[in-house]
Enzyme design. Structure first.
Site, PDB file in Angstrom:
ATOM      1  N   ARG A 242       7.385   6.492  -7.959  1.00  0.00           N
ATOM      2  CA  ARG A 242       8.465   5.643  -8.471  1.00  0.00           C
ATOM      3  C   ARG A 242       8.428   5.568 -10.004  1.00  0.00           C
ATOM      4  O   ARG A 242       9.468   5.583 -10.656  1.00  0.00           O
ATOM      5  CB  ARG A 242       8.358   4.232  -7.872  1.00  0.00           C
TER       6      ARG A 242
ATOM      7  N   HIS B 221      12.680  -5.938   2.422  1.00  0.00           N
ATOM      8  CA  HIS B 221      13.968  -5.307   2.175  1.00  0.00           C
ATOM      9  C   HIS B 221      14.063  -3.907   2.782  1.00  0.00           C
ATOM     10  O   HIS B 221      15.133  -3.482   3.197  1.00  0.00           O
ATOM     11  CB  HIS B 221      14.194  -5.240   0.659  1.00  0.00           C
TER      12      HIS B 221
END
Length: 289
Positions: free
Chosen positions: A181, A265
């Site tokens: 990331r 999420h």
């Protein structure tokens, strides 16, 4: 013998009049379009690579990489505004008239907007968090605020804080996840694109624009959605709190909601097997057309 679904073996390119769209393709059968969310270092591959082995047994899975996230060619448009158009260009370029869609967070909003504007193009719609609006919880949610802070000042520590807000189980935030990331999120072009969406100035502009606009927001138009819809949500979502589901749950004409416990999420990652089971049951059910 099944070919392993690697990044390289599934990667494809489609030339369009607004640049090259890159995507991953796996499986055979009815087309299933998978649309990723937003955030530092996000790609469609990273959102859905773990689900492809199961979903591709039933569908021709097409994981589109939105312009402005460092994989497909960027456009001059705001990434959120460019996304719906990229979906239509993608489907047209592949000669697909109608498709089922799975959208994670931002991808769910994009899929919903495409379905509202082009009801004949979208069959069934599955969303993962993000769709709707805050009713009881303050907005933006914790995860969005951490995303804004990272976008303003991208440090490794802020990236880690944001990643922890995405999940229920902190063990999900591995060094490997942080590294991949970080590399993508700090790419200069990708970071500039993220600042168009999530800098404090961009968020303030969006809020002001929405307050002064005469155009109703998409969530106020959900009663017009023709697609049979499955909304999936993590009970412990700190990015898009679960009360956001109330408006779409009440107003979408043909909608089902599945809430997953002990889940943040990234439902398709954190509750992978349960999510895949629920989604396949919905997409392959005889009455779903």
């Amino acid at each position: 013998m099944t070919t392993e679904l690697t990044y390289e073996s599934t990667l494809r390119e489609l030339a369009t009049d607004k640049g090259v769209l890159r995507y991953h393709e796996a499986g055979e059968g009815p087309p299933l379009l998978l649309l990723h969310g937003s955030g530092p270092g996000v790609t469609g591959w990273r959102n859905f690579r773990g689900n492809l082995p199961v979903l591709s047994q039933h569908f021709r899975c097409l994981v589109l990489e939105f312009p402005g996230f460092g994989v497909s060619d960027p456009t001059d448009e705001h990434p959120m505004l460019a996304a719906p158009g990229s979906v239509i260009r993608f489907l047209d370029g592949l000669g697909i008239d109608r498709v089922d869609v799975i959208g994670n967070s931002m991808g769910g909003i994009v899929g919903t907007n495409v379905a509202l504007a082009n009801p004949e193009r979208i069959g069934r719609l599955v969303t993962v968090g993000g769709v709707g609006r805050n009713i009881f919880s303050p907005g933006p949610g914790e995860g969005i605020r951490l995303l804004m802070e990272f976008t303003e000042e991208p440090t490794r520590e802020r990236l880690i804080q944001w990643l922890h807000s995405m999940v229920y189980d902190p063990k999900m935030v591995t060094e490997e996840l942080i590294e991949e990331r970080w590399e993508q999120a700090t790419d200069p072009a990708t970071l500039a694109s993220a600042r168009k969406m999530y800098s404090k100035a961009a968020m303030a502009f969006t809020a002001k624009f929405q307050a002064e606009s005469d155009t109703p927001p998409y969530w106020a138009m959900l009663h017009k959605l023709k697609a049979r819809t499955l909304i999936t949500w993590g009970r412990d979502d700190r990015v898009s709190p679960m009360d956001m589901v109330l408006v779409p749950m009440r107003t979408i004409p043909d909608v089902e909601v599945h809430i997953f416990p002990n889940c943040g999420h990234w439902v398709m990652i954190e509750q992978k097997e349960a999510w895949e089971h629920a989604v396949l049951a919905f997409l392959t059910r005889k009455d779903a057309s």
